[in-house]
Design an enzyme around this catalytic site. Structure first.
Site, short mmCIF file in Angstrom:
data_model
loop_
_atom_site.label_atom_id
_atom_site.label_comp_id
_atom_site.label_asym_id
_atom_site.label_seq_id
_atom_site.Cartn_x
_atom_site.Cartn_y
_atom_site.Cartn_z
N ASP A 76 37.47 -45.25 40.10
CA ASP A 76 37.47 -44.63 38.78
C ASP A 76 36.23 -45.06 37.99
O ASP A 76 36.02 -44.60 36.88
CB ASP A 76 38.72 -45.03 37.99
CG ASP A 76 39.90 -44.13 38.32
OD1 ASP A 76 39.71 -43.19 39.11
OD2 ASP A 76 41.00 -44.38 37.80
N ASP B 171 47.02 -38.54 44.30
CA ASP B 171 46.80 -39.79 43.58
C ASP B 171 48.00 -40.73 43.72
O ASP B 171 49.11 -40.31 44.07
CB ASP B 171 46.55 -39.46 42.10
CG ASP B 171 45.61 -40.44 41.43
OD1 ASP B 171 45.45 -41.55 41.95
OD2 ASP B 171 45.04 -40.08 40.38
N MET B 172 47.78 -42.00 43.41
CA MET B 172 48.86 -43.01 43.45
C MET B 172 48.39 -44.14 42.54
O MET B 172 47.50 -44.90 42.90
CB MET B 172 48.97 -43.50 44.90
CG MET B 172 50.24 -44.19 45.27
SD MET B 172 50.19 -45.95 44.94
CE MET B 172 51.66 -46.50 45.74
N CYS C 152 43.48 -40.66 46.66
CA CYS C 152 43.01 -41.42 45.50
C CYS C 152 44.14 -42.36 45.13
O CYS C 152 45.31 -42.02 45.26
CB CYS C 152 42.72 -40.44 44.36
SG CYS C 152 42.40 -41.21 42.77
N TRP D 268 40.72 -52.58 39.96
CA TRP D 268 40.48 -51.24 39.42
C TRP D 268 39.07 -51.22 38.80
O TRP D 268 38.64 -52.18 38.19
CB TRP D 268 41.55 -50.91 38.36
CG TRP D 268 41.34 -49.58 37.72
CD1 TRP D 268 41.42 -48.38 38.33
CD2 TRP D 268 41.00 -49.32 36.36
NE1 TRP D 268 41.14 -47.37 37.43
CE2 TRP D 268 40.88 -47.92 36.21
CE3 TRP D 268 40.77 -50.13 35.25
CZ2 TRP D 268 40.55 -47.31 35.00
CZ3 TRP D 268 40.44 -49.54 34.04
CH2 TRP D 268 40.34 -48.15 33.92
C1 GLA Z 1 43.67 -41.89 38.33
C2 GLA Z 1 42.57 -41.28 39.16
C3 GLA Z 1 41.64 -40.50 38.27
C4 GLA Z 1 42.41 -39.42 37.55
C5 GLA Z 1 43.56 -40.05 36.78
C6 GLA Z 1 44.46 -39.00 36.20
O1 GLA Z 1 43.19 -42.86 37.49
O2 GLA Z 1 41.89 -42.25 39.88
O3 GLA Z 1 40.60 -39.93 39.03
O4 GLA Z 1 42.88 -38.49 38.48
O5 GLA Z 1 44.35 -40.88 37.60
O6 GLA Z 1 45.54 -39.54 35.55
#
Ligand code: GLA
Length: 782
Positions: free
Chosen positions: A542, A475-476, A520, A196
């Site tokens: 992120d 997202d995931m 994402c 991450w």
């Molecule tokens: C993940 C995504 C971010 C954002 C957050 C929201 O971390 O990668 O861009 O959308 O979730 O909780």
């Protein structure tokens, strides 16, 4: 083009040739993969491996053929266990009669175009497809090897189908999508690793004898080891030498193996990870593997990457947004996190629209009881406290500002504190007798269950049809753990999860063909060709720190086109590293991809807002180049101390070079402006994108020009710096392409502690520049 003659198959793309032959014993062998050569099917002896004698200890397959024909030595297109090949097999099955298998050639078929594989993402618009049938008569099993040929992209996509014609169950423990046996070229393995906020960091190692594994066991393609990798021959550099590139069109657990044997043969394999994988194939059932893709370049790794970019843009990404200009977006996540009101969103949107942003994305926190990340996932109805007038009203207001409206979802997850979990605790993946483990306070829904898939399809459909939502961020945010399935054999869960995901994505993207989808997974935890078969772009990371992003985007662009890469300008200091980088560097990095802004624009000074407006104008003027231009890595930050990227138009008449500095140096060297592949004999104008200089960069030196003594950290300097800047350099040249190709342009020197004027470039730490070039008429022709 695919040619077959006398059991020899030749697959040609524009620049590559792939040759296979059926051996006397009946196995399918690989004889050549490399630069395009003339047809070999009539004169078939030269590419044949000759085996007149057996090496000691080897198991000889069949004395009646070549006396030295040992499966351990030949180059097999697909390999199994038990007949003398001791390398990693591409298939491992447990049948009634044990592990031994021996697949022999049976027949072939050549089709125009593609074939569709049920339930799995399939590339589209192939030129031709070759299907080869291999049969094990004893086990009564058929293997169907598929080769799709994409001529212009120089890519071959492969998949495998196993058909159980026997009367007993077969257990599949391993089944790979692609195997390639070839001679070693002193290869280095280049793969892309991370975590991450640190995805796609390139690592390179020369391979020695042994087995190298690149894989994921997390349930996602993962930020640890992306399925994309390169094999570079020893002499290979950016634009010279042999380079192979591989990838898998799949979003779950994957496995890539590179094995170098004592006989200097390399075996490459890609496919499903056999970790926790065990699939029961009943009589008359079939099993399809995902597609794996391979390309070859004789012109270095840039060309291998460009082949993959072409392939992705033209044969993976689908629908209305394929090859279409992507909008510049503002995302409220790093601007507000969970703390937003309708008023705050409207005011951010208003300012964004004023400076030319085209799409407003509302991120996490708009639904259920979601005021932080401990609750609400699963409850996809609007939170009336935050959005009292609902989504439709908000979307309308944004549309009235002239912007599209987009929305964030994390459909695959559930919080313990949610209505969904209270109603359906059995939908979360967890073991019956163990305490479940959480990731970001959430559990993963079991997408292998059809009712769960239907629930997700249902709420997405309801939300997308109720308001004018033209973009979805999917997202995931955690890996899968506690794997247990009530419905299927335990070894099927991981793969069935991915198949369930693909069903949902396929239904939703077909129903909403106009929506732009961005995938994402906590950034780039699922940056893969499987997701790209449904979603047009993917959020790279992120980590929005511009300096860290240089590494992440360099790595990502090695395998994936800029049009798939979500890249945002965020606040300084960055929220991930607390590093300060100039507003223009943040743009110069994010510009190589699908540009967005992810910060509170209200917090920018008038000077910064002016810079942002100029960035947006520049991006709009050159969007086609920055999203779809031919991408070149010119310099790598790790090896060269600075990074440089370039995009070039297809006709080579224009392009942009990015130059990125790490730490500034005392007594800086002369910087050279060097591109690649411009037309030597054409005249170009090349010009720096103008950047103003923040007066605070000079610290106490400001007093060298100020009539009164100023405190560089004081209120007055702060206020002035928000409104006033110093001029940056306006460097421009009219030069022939060969001057740029060969590094003949010497740029203005960098600031070196003594003197600053219009002929000095002030980069300082993390400074950067973009240089735009385009062909012009020769002066005497004007
Ligand atoms: C993940 C995504 C971010 C954002 C957050 C929201 O971390 O990668 O861009 O959308 O979730 O909780």
């Amino acid at each position: 083009m695919i040619i077959e003659k006398n059991n020899i198959f030749q697959l040609d793309t524009d620049d590559t040739t792939y040759i296979m032959r059926v051996s006397t014993a009946g196995h399918l062998l690989n004889e050549y993969y490399g630069k395009r050569i003339r047809s070999a099917v009539d004169n078939n002896e030269f590419s044949k491996e000759k085996w007149p004698y057996a090496h000691g200890c080897s198991v000889v397959y069949d004395d009646k053929g070549e006396s030295g024909y040992c499966l351990d030595l030949v180059s097999l297109e697909y390999s199994s266990i038990g007949k003398g090949d001791y390398r990693e097999p591409s298939i491992e099955l447990k049948t009634e009669n044990g592990y031994v298998l021996d697949f022999k050639y049976s027949s072939f078929q050549i089709n125009k175009g593609c074939i569709e594989v049920n339930g799995l993402p399939t590339p589209h618009d192939a030129d031709e497809t070759l299907i080869i049938y291999l049969v094990d008569e004893v086990a009564k099993l058929t293997l169907v090897l598929t080769y799709m040929v994409f001529e212009k992209a120089n890519v071959i996509a492969r998949s495998v189908k196993l058909i159980n014609n026997s009367t007993a169950n077969v257990e599949i423990n391993k089944i790979m999508s692609l195997q390639l046996d070839m001679l070693n070229q002193d290869f280095s393995l280049v793969n892309f690793n991370g975590a991450w906020i640190g995805e796609m960091h390139q690592s390179e190692k020369a391979i020695g004898q042994g087995i190298y594994i690149n894989d994921s066991k997390t349930g996602c393609s993962s930020n640890r080891h992306n399925p994309f990798f390169l094999l570079k021959a020893k002499e290979c550099t950016a634009n010279f030498g042999n380079c192979f590139a591989f990838n898998l069109i799949y979003s779950g657990n994957h496995l890539e193996e590179v094995e170098l044997t004592t006989f200097d043969k390399v075996r490459v394999q890609l496919g499903l990870n056999s970790y926790c994988f065990n699939w029961i194939l009943k009589p008359n059932e079939e099993f399809d593997t995902p597609f794996a893709v391979a390309t070859f370049s004789a012109n270095g790794f840039n060309k291998a990457s460009q082949n993959m970019h072409d392939f992705t843009n033209n044969h993976v990404v689908r629908g209305k947004w394929a090859n279409a200009p992507r909008p510049i977006l503002i995302n409220n996540w790093e601007a507000t996190y969970f703390k937003f009101t309708e008023g705050k969103l409207n005011s951010l949107a208003k300012l964004a629209a004023d400076i030319g942003i085209e799409l407003f994305v509302l991120d996490d926190g708009w639904f259920g009881t979601r005021t932080d990340d401990t609750k609400g996932l699963g409850d996809w109805y609007v939170n009336p406290k935050k959005l009292p007038h609902g989504l439709e009203h908000l979307a309308d207001k944004i549309n009235k500002l002239g912007m599209k409206f987009g929305l964030w979802f994390e459909p695959e997850m559930v919080n313990e504190k949610s209505d969904l979990y209270i109603k359906h605790p059995e939908w979360a993946i967890k073991c019956p007798d163990r305490k479940e483990s959480f990731g970001r306070n959430q559990m993963v829904l079991n997408l292998s269950i059809e009712a769960v898939q239907d629930y997700i399809i249902g709420f997405l459909d309801e939300t997308l049809s109720a308001a004018n939502i033209e973009y979805v961020k999917w997202d995931m945010n955690r890996n899968i753990s506690d794997i247990y399935s009530h419905e299927y054999s335990q070894g099927e869960l991981f793969h069935r999860y991915t198949l369930g995901l693909y069903r949902i994505l396929s239904v939703i993207t077909k129903k909403y063909p106009n929506v732009l989808f961005e995938s994402c997974a906590s950034g780039g935890n699922r940056f893969d060709l499987g997701m790209m078969s449904y979603m047009h772009q993917t959020w790279c990371s992120d980590d929005t720190d511009a300096f860290e992003r240089i590494q992440i985007q360099s790595g990502t662009a090695s395998g994936y086109p800029l049009s798939t890469m979500g890249c945002h300008v965020s606040a300084s200091p960055s929220h991930q590293l607390l590093r300060r980088t100039p507003i223009d560097t943040r743009f110069n990095v994010a510009a190589f991809g699908c540009l967005g802004y992810e910060l509170d624009l209200h917090k920018l000074s008038p000077v910064e807002l002016r810079a942002v407006k100029a960035q947006i104008d520049f991006y709009k003027a050159h969007r086609q180049l920055l999203q779809y231009g031919t991408f070149y890595q010119l310099k790598n930050m790790n090896t060269d101390g600075y990074a440089s990227w370039m995009v070039l138009s297809a006709d080579r008449s224009e392009g942009i070079i990015g130059y990125y500095q790490g730490l500034a140096k005392a007594n800086p060297k002369i910087d050279i402006l060097k591109g690649y592949n411009l037309i030597d004999e054409k005249l170009y104008n090349i010009e720096v994108r103008y950047q103003e200089v923040n007066i605070k960069t000079f610290g106490g030196l400001i007093n060298m020009i100020s009539p009164i003594n100023l405190n560089e950290d004081g209120f007055l300097v702060d206020q002035i710096s928000k409104r006033k800047t110093m001029d940056g350099e306006k460097e421009t040249y009219d030069v022939y392409g060969d001057a740029i190709n060969n590094g003949a342009i010497k740029l203005f020197p960098q600031f070196a502690g003594t003197g600053f004027d219009k002929n000095v470039r002030l980069l300082a730490d993390f400074g950067s520049r973009l240089y735009y070039f385009h062909t012009i008429e020769k002066k005497d022709e004007k």
